[in-house]
Write a protein that holds these residues in place. Sequence first.
Motif, PDB file in Angstrom:
ATOM      1  N   THR A 266       0.856  -1.186   0.000  1.00  0.00           N
ATOM      2  CA  THR A 266       0.000   0.000   0.000  1.00  0.00           C
ATOM      3  C   THR A 266       0.888   1.231   0.000  1.00  0.00           C
ATOM      4  OG1 THR A 266      -1.920   1.038   1.025  1.00  0.00           O
ATOM      5  CG2 THR A 266      -0.251   0.192   2.521  1.00  0.00           C
ATOM      6  N   VAL A 312      -7.201  -4.662   0.128  1.00  0.00           N
ATOM      7  CA  VAL A 312      -7.446  -5.368   1.393  1.00  0.00           C
ATOM      8  C   VAL A 312      -8.928  -5.694   1.570  1.00  0.00           C
ATOM      9  CG1 VAL A 312      -7.803  -3.381   2.927  1.00  0.00           C
ATOM     10  CG2 VAL A 312      -6.712  -5.455   3.811  1.00  0.00           C
ATOM     11  N   SER A 387     -20.514   0.734   3.053  1.00  0.00           N
ATOM     12  CA  SER A 387     -19.693   1.708   2.343  1.00  0.00           C
ATOM     13  C   SER A 387     -18.279   1.655   2.908  1.00  0.00           C
ATOM     14  CB  SER A 387     -20.292   3.101   2.542  1.00  0.00           C
ATOM     15  OG  SER A 387     -19.417   4.096   2.051  1.00  0.00           O
ATOM     16  N   VAL A 388     -17.295   1.846   2.045  1.00  0.00           N
ATOM     17  CA  VAL A 388     -15.903   1.802   2.492  1.00  0.00           C
ATOM     18  C   VAL A 388     -14.968   2.495   1.520  1.00  0.00           C
ATOM     19  CG1 VAL A 388     -15.433  -0.405   1.327  1.00  0.00           C
ATOM     20  CG2 VAL A 388     -13.994   0.297   3.244  1.00  0.00           C
ATOM     21  N   GLY A 389     -13.856   2.993   2.033  1.00  0.00           N
ATOM     22  CA  GLY A 389     -12.775   3.461   1.170  1.00  0.00           C
ATOM     23  C   GLY A 389     -12.473   4.934   1.303  1.00  0.00           C
ATOM     24  N   GLU A 390     -13.457   5.730   1.633  1.00  0.00           N
ATOM     25  CA  GLU A 390     -13.281   7.176   1.768  1.00  0.00           C
ATOM     26  C   GLU A 390     -14.534   7.691   2.478  1.00  0.00           C
ATOM     27  OE1 GLU A 390     -13.887   9.239  -1.983  1.00  0.00           O
ATOM     28  OE2 GLU A 390     -14.662   7.380  -2.804  1.00  0.00           O
ATOM     29  N   ASP A 413     -21.181   2.207   7.418  1.00  0.00           N
ATOM     30  CA  ASP A 413     -20.020   2.959   6.915  1.00  0.00           C
ATOM     31  C   ASP A 413     -18.819   2.472   7.714  1.00  0.00           C
ATOM     32  OD1 ASP A 413     -18.090   4.792   6.245  1.00  0.00           O
ATOM     33  OD2 ASP A 413     -19.307   6.565   6.671  1.00  0.00           O
ATOM     34  N   THR A 414     -17.990   1.660   7.072  1.00  0.00           N
ATOM     35  CA  THR A 414     -16.909   0.966   7.785  1.00  0.00           C
ATOM     36  C   THR A 414     -15.576   1.672   7.578  1.00  0.00           C
ATOM     37  OG1 THR A 414     -16.507  -0.434   5.857  1.00  0.00           O
ATOM     38  CG2 THR A 414     -18.059  -1.259   7.496  1.00  0.00           C
ATOM     39  N   TRP A 416     -11.627   1.606   8.040  1.00  0.00           N
ATOM     40  CA  TRP A 416     -10.478   0.731   8.313  1.00  0.00           C
ATOM     41  C   TRP A 416      -9.426   0.967   7.252  1.00  0.00           C
ATOM     42  CZ3 TRP A 416      -9.822  -4.356   5.658  1.00  0.00           C
ATOM     43  CH2 TRP A 416     -10.740  -4.547   4.621  1.00  0.00           C
ATOM     44  N   THR A 418      -5.722  -0.931   4.990  1.00  0.00           N
ATOM     45  CA  THR A 418      -4.912  -2.113   4.666  1.00  0.00           C
ATOM     46  C   THR A 418      -4.206  -2.593   5.939  1.00  0.00           C
ATOM     47  OG1 THR A 418      -4.518  -1.122   2.502  1.00  0.00           O
ATOM     48  CG2 THR A 418      -3.085  -2.948   3.130  1.00  0.00           C
ATOM     49  N   ASP A 502      -5.067   9.555   9.258  1.00  0.00           N
ATOM     50  CA  ASP A 502      -6.297  10.264   8.892  1.00  0.00           C
ATOM     51  C   ASP A 502      -6.559  11.415   9.856  1.00  0.00           C
ATOM     52  OD1 ASP A 502      -6.825   8.578   6.825  1.00  0.00           O
ATOM     53  OD2 ASP A 502      -8.554   7.605   7.730  1.00  0.00           O
ATOM     54  N   ILE A 514     -14.641  11.014   9.740  1.00  0.00           N
ATOM     55  CA  ILE A 514     -13.326  10.979   9.081  1.00  0.00           C
ATOM     56  C   ILE A 514     -13.311  12.059   8.004  1.00  0.00           C
ATOM     57  CG2 ILE A 514     -11.638   9.520   7.893  1.00  0.00           C
ATOM     58  CD1 ILE A 514     -12.573   8.278  10.570  1.00  0.00           C
ATOM     59  N   ARG A 517      -7.067  12.103   4.552  1.00  0.00           N
ATOM     60  CA  ARG A 517      -5.711  11.738   4.960  1.00  0.00           C
ATOM     61  C   ARG A 517      -4.976  12.946   5.535  1.00  0.00           C
ATOM     62  NH1 ARG A 517      -4.365   6.450   5.345  1.00  0.00           N
ATOM     63  NH2 ARG A 517      -2.249   7.291   5.363  1.00  0.00           N
ATOM     64  N   LYS A 523      -6.517   9.645  -2.472  1.00  0.00           N
ATOM     65  CA  LYS A 523      -7.566   8.642  -2.552  1.00  0.00           C
ATOM     66  C   LYS A 523      -8.320   8.878  -3.850  1.00  0.00           C
ATOM     67  CE  LYS A 523      -7.893   5.666   0.705  1.00  0.00           C
ATOM     68  NZ  LYS A 523      -8.583   4.374   0.633  1.00  0.00           N
ATOM     69  N   ARG A 528      -5.802   3.974  -2.939  1.00  0.00           N
ATOM     70  CA  ARG A 528      -4.775   4.735  -2.245  1.00  0.00           C
ATOM     71  C   ARG A 528      -3.537   4.820  -3.120  1.00  0.00           C
ATOM     72  NH1 ARG A 528      -3.575   2.623   3.781  1.00  0.00           N
ATOM     73  NH2 ARG A 528      -1.461   3.404   4.007  1.00  0.00           N
TER      74      ARG A 528
HETATM   75  C1  WT7 Z   1      -7.808   4.796   4.043  1.00  0.00           C
HETATM   76  C2  WT7 Z   1      -7.306   3.391   3.974  1.00  0.00           C
HETATM   77  C3  WT7 Z   1      -9.865  -0.468   4.104  1.00  0.00           C
HETATM   78  C4  WT7 Z   1     -10.712  -0.343   3.014  1.00  0.00           C
HETATM   79  C5  WT7 Z   1     -10.188   0.135   1.724  1.00  0.00           C
HETATM   80  C6  WT7 Z   1      -9.192   1.225   1.792  1.00  0.00           C
HETATM   81  C7  WT7 Z   1      -9.879   5.868   3.991  1.00  0.00           C
HETATM   82  C8  WT7 Z   1     -11.380   3.893   4.432  1.00  0.00           C
HETATM   83  C9  WT7 Z   1     -13.183   4.873   5.149  1.00  0.00           C
HETATM   84  C10 WT7 Z   1     -14.447   5.295   5.632  1.00  0.00           C
HETATM   85  C11 WT7 Z   1     -13.667   7.502   5.574  1.00  0.00           C
HETATM   86  C12 WT7 Z   1     -12.215   5.863   4.887  1.00  0.00           C
HETATM   87  C13 WT7 Z   1      -9.064   6.422   5.119  1.00  0.00           C
HETATM   88  C14 WT7 Z   1      -8.088   5.296   5.424  1.00  0.00           C
HETATM   89  N1  WT7 Z   1     -11.110   5.222   4.433  1.00  0.00           N
HETATM   90  N2  WT7 Z   1     -12.630   3.680   4.854  1.00  0.00           N
HETATM   91  N3  WT7 Z   1     -15.435   4.418   5.893  1.00  0.00           N
HETATM   92  N4  WT7 Z   1     -14.642   6.618   5.837  1.00  0.00           N
HETATM   93  N5  WT7 Z   1     -12.461   7.185   5.100  1.00  0.00           N
HETATM   94  O1  WT7 Z   1      -8.016   0.772   2.363  1.00  0.00           O
HETATM   95  O2  WT7 Z   1      -6.378   1.663   0.736  1.00  0.00           O
HETATM   96  O3  WT7 Z   1      -5.665   1.052   3.065  1.00  0.00           O
HETATM   97  O4  WT7 Z   1      -7.065   3.068   2.632  1.00  0.00           O
HETATM   98  O5  WT7 Z   1      -9.048   4.897   3.358  1.00  0.00           O
HETATM   99  O6  WT7 Z   1      -8.386   7.548   4.667  1.00  0.00           O
HETATM  100  O7  WT7 Z   1      -6.917   5.721   6.058  1.00  0.00           O
HETATM  101  P1  WT7 Z   1      -6.704   1.602   2.172  1.00  0.00           P
END
Ligand code: WT7
Length: 634
Positions: A266, A312, A387-390, A413-414, A416, A418, A502, A514, A517, A523, A528
């Motif tokens: 990552t 991930v 929902s995930v990722g941002e 809205d999860t 987390w 990598t 974050d 959140i 970053r 993103k 990422r």
């Molecule tokens: C970064 C991690 C883990 C899933 C895929 C991304 C952002 C992730 C959310 C959320 C706001 C989020 C953060 C984090 N992020 N989920 N639900 N709300 N921001 O994994 O590529 O390791 O990215 O994604 O900025 O640090 P990743």
Amino acid sequence: MTQDTDVLLDEKRIFKPSEAVIEKAHIKEWESELEKGKDIEKYWSEKAEQFTWFRKWDKVLDGSEKPFYKWFVNGKINMAYNAVDRWINTEKRNQVAILYVNERGDEKKITYYELYREVNKFANALKNIGVKKGDKVSMYLPMCPELLIAMLACTKIGAIHSIVYSGLSVGALVERIEDADSKILITADGTFRRGKIIDLKKISDEAVQMSPIVETIIVVKNAGNPIKISELSGREVMYSSLIEGEPSECEPEMLDAEDPLYILYTSGSTGKPKGVLHTTGGYMVGVATTLKNVFDIHEDDLWWCTADIGWVTGHSYIAYGPLLLGTTTLVYEGAPDYPDPGAWWRIVEKYGVTKFYTAPTAIRHLMRFGNKYPSKHDLSSLRILGSVGEPINPEAWIWYHENIGKGEVPIMDTWWQTETGMYLISPLPVTPLKPGSATRPLPGIEAEIMDADGNPVPLGKGGLLVIKTPWPAMLRTLYKDPERYIKTYWEIVPGGVYTAGDIARKDEDGYFWIQGRSDDVLKISGHRIGTSEVESAFVGHPAVAEAAVIGKADPIKGEVIKAFIILKEDNRLDSKVIEELKNHVRHELGPVAVVGEIIQMEKLPKTRSGKIMRRVLRARERGEDIGDTSTLEE
Ligand code: WT7
């Protein structure tokens, strides 16, 4: 990155769970479950009991060599055994484990018993070509069943997989193969994308030519693309011929709970990508528990996570999590909007998907087409959305809730990463929801917003998101770089806390919001990507002398690349050069690296020691105050 606008915190709507959701939920009381989670060791050891351990652990958590935590010390276990073998003597034996669907409408159903046999055959085949416990196996594969089979086959024999997302390109692939010291690369003839076939084999060939370390290339026939074997002959073998005649039984390797399961690269702030290392026992416990509780997984569920296994999200929640729970996981190969923007909703209706998990960027993209497509389909099978990722903007949240969830289905809205391996901040189905907030840390997790000195910041103020106590699926180190592991995550904020990278805020109800970053990571469509990787791709082009990259807001993708470049003498930034640069970056990094704008500069803002001050470029882009520039060169 600090944002002082209170846009998100002005969101005051609250969505309470319906009776139907509460009635079905494994966990009916949020607060009491959070209370149980306070005794971390007890909480996670109870969750670990559901698995088959060849030897039980002596100690749940060992923090004697912080931050190199160990979980389930001396426990012996095997991931493939728990995800597959465990089910074949139960009523799940003939249940579909993997439902593969692609954008052309083809489907394959693989039962747990069939999966068991396929995993064993490939595990035996890997052993035959000399793969042993601890060896690294790189994979550059589409979303096809063989990818899951190969992952499980590796863990069955204790080999460590390193999967490279098929949307990354040659440069990224070479770097990852070499860093992981992989002697094996598994790839495919191609993947379907928007009616076309992307030739993964060609990209692999190019990469392998630069990576002499690869001894064997295993090729999966997936897309019916003609395969050229010639130039690499001797090193290549077809997946189908490799497994031919292999026995369908294979003893699982008795792995230590702390034996590595996989490496996944990552992006960070600086330098080359980080090889995040996950181990076996704790990861298993963390991933299965969070999926079960957050998406309330039951026997009769059809789970669909639309991510790619190359990230991930796919590792934890397409491959391992669902199989550990014995549910059916839908694996989709293709685009969300092909043959038309109703593609996903057609699949939800056709197969009766019950739990659907996707990214805000996809929702924003599909939202543009309005309610026309979702309304054509019966989406009443859906019980929980995710929902995930941002961060998800409230507008997209509401659209998702109303048009896909028909105003009834809760959205998880999860939050987390990598590195975290599993959800850390997320609602449960019974949690009152606020659009745009991942709500509170899950049971067993302690999170806080702190300043750089380790003091909690007041409610409503932005600060660094930190995790205060260890969790089972946490990364154990960065592969071959324990120093960087310590520096990146454990030394940013004092007090032995994990810094996520974050910026976040907490409201009066303890809900986390959140914001984005805090480092030089972009993103793009939830993917990422490090600014430094993009900069080195630019500088790799013969016309470019220097480059600085920042994120530029994009209504659908969240962010795209904005590059400031200094050209070498005699070069001009005309439309031809711009096109060439975009193609070059795409070739190096893959289609994830979307270049939105390129600006020619005479000079870049730098510190006196020569470091590019992206902060200054960012502030100018957003029309903000540049802040302290005392270190600026001129
Ligand atoms: C970064 C991690 C883990 C899933 C895929 C991304 C952002 C992730 C959310 C959320 C706001 C989020 C953060 C984090 N992020 N989920 N639900 N709300 N921001 O994994 O590529 O390791 O990215 O994604 O900025 O640090 P990743």
